[in-house]
Scaffold this active site. Structure first.
Site, PDB file in Angstrom:
ATOM      1  N   ARG A 159      67.285   9.967  48.247  1.00 18.91           N
ATOM      2  CA  ARG A 159      68.671  11.145  46.880  1.00 18.91           C
ATOM      3  C   ARG A 159      69.689  10.092  46.654  1.00 18.91           C
ATOM      4  O   ARG A 159      70.329  10.628  47.478  1.00 18.91           O
ATOM      5  CB  ARG A 159      68.401  12.284  47.548  1.00 18.91           C
ATOM      6  N   LYS A 207      78.902   9.705  49.180  1.00 21.14           N
ATOM      7  CA  LYS A 207      79.655  10.730  49.215  1.00 21.14           C
ATOM      8  C   LYS A 207      80.802  10.740  49.996  1.00 21.14           C
ATOM      9  O   LYS A 207      81.281   9.901  50.615  1.00 21.14           O
ATOM     10  CB  LYS A 207      78.114  12.117  50.163  1.00 21.14           C
TER      11      LYS A 207
END
Length: 286
Positions: A264, A230
């Protein structure tokens, strides 16, 4: 944290107890997810990705058909369902025993995946419908009613990943308290919390939450961590998502030390190795 936490999730009617952290592999059946390495659209690509997640040690497969990255193209509910039906038939064929999570914020999509494909978990990035768009501030339209997604997962009786779009822990914790109470009022207590790294938060706020993440242990619920590649990682270095694997591993380890139970990730093998190293350290501290 100086010990591995046990946690349980109801999967297909059975209470499964897990000893230490798990890894959830991402399978995006979209043309525009933020990390191009996760985009899988053909039958062969989907089959290979599902098999790779399990082969590399992943315990869960998270399938998404609606990109929530900034600037992503809007996808209709019908198109989201079409993509998921195509993908889930392949995933269930290739890995029938894998724990299957569905990344959606639409209640009817959740129902379809559970009823037609036996999906095991619903992963909702919208905090019950407050917002499903990355970096979108909370609007005035949220009045605190019981969200339709809450009613749906209670009806379906499947574990629910409740992800926060709140920007700070001081806002996240009371919001979680209210939302967990709403779910409990519906008879649903199979809840996994997700602090929502990257959703509605600045880079600074992401790291403030990471530093205090252990505060979420007050809920005594499994904690899912989704930081894989991210912006909070790669923007620190002025690079790209494609160059953020090393940073992702570093943040995952910090998150595990602060109570993370499920990672995740796009890069399953590397995350499994991180979990193995973390577990070894904890074991040797006993």
């Amino acid at each position: 944290m100086n010990e591995k936490r046990n946690f349980s999730i109801n999967i297909r009617g059975d209470k499964k107890v897990f000893h230490g952290p798990l890894v959830m592999g991402i399978l995006n059946v979209t043309p525009d997810s933020f990390f191009d390495g996760s985009r899988k659209q053909t039958e062969l690509e989907i089959a290979e990705r599902a098999n790779a997640i399990v082969r590399e040690g992943g315990s869960m497969i998270d399938v998404g058909a609606f990109s929530t990255r900034p600037g992503a193209q809007e996808v209709s509910e019908a198109e989201e369902m079409r993509r998921l039906r195509f993908a889930l038939e392949i995933v269930r064929r290739e890995q029938p025993d894998a724990i299957l999570s569905i990344d959606t914020f639409r209640p009817d999509v959740a129902r379809m995946t559970v009823e037609e494909f036996g999906a095991d978990i619903i992963n909702d990035v919208s905090e019950g419908g407050i917002t499903g768009i990355v970096d979108t501030p909370l609007g005035e339209e949220y009045k605190g009613e019981i969200p339709e997604m809450f009613k749906m997962v209670a009806h379906l009786k499947v574990p629910y990943i409740l992800m926060s779009v709140q920007p700070t822990l001081s806002q996240m914790i009371p919001a979680f308290r209210k939302e967990i109470a709403l779910l409990h009022s519906l008879g649903h207590d199979d809840i996994i919390l997700d602090p929502g790294y990257g959703f509605g938060k600045t880079i600074e706020q992401n790291y403030q939450i990471l530093g205090g993440q252990q505060q979420l242990s007050e809920f005594n619920l499994p904690l899912l961590i989704g930081v894989s590649r991210k912006r909070m990682i790669w923007q620190l270095f002025g690079t790209t998502a494609g160059e953020a694997l090393n940073g992702t591993t570093a943040v995952n380890i910090l998150a595990l030390e602060r109570g993370g139970d499920i990672l995740r990730v796009h890069d399953v093998r590397e995350a499994v190795e991180a979990v193995t190293i973390y577990n070894k350290m904890i074991d040797e501290m006993k």
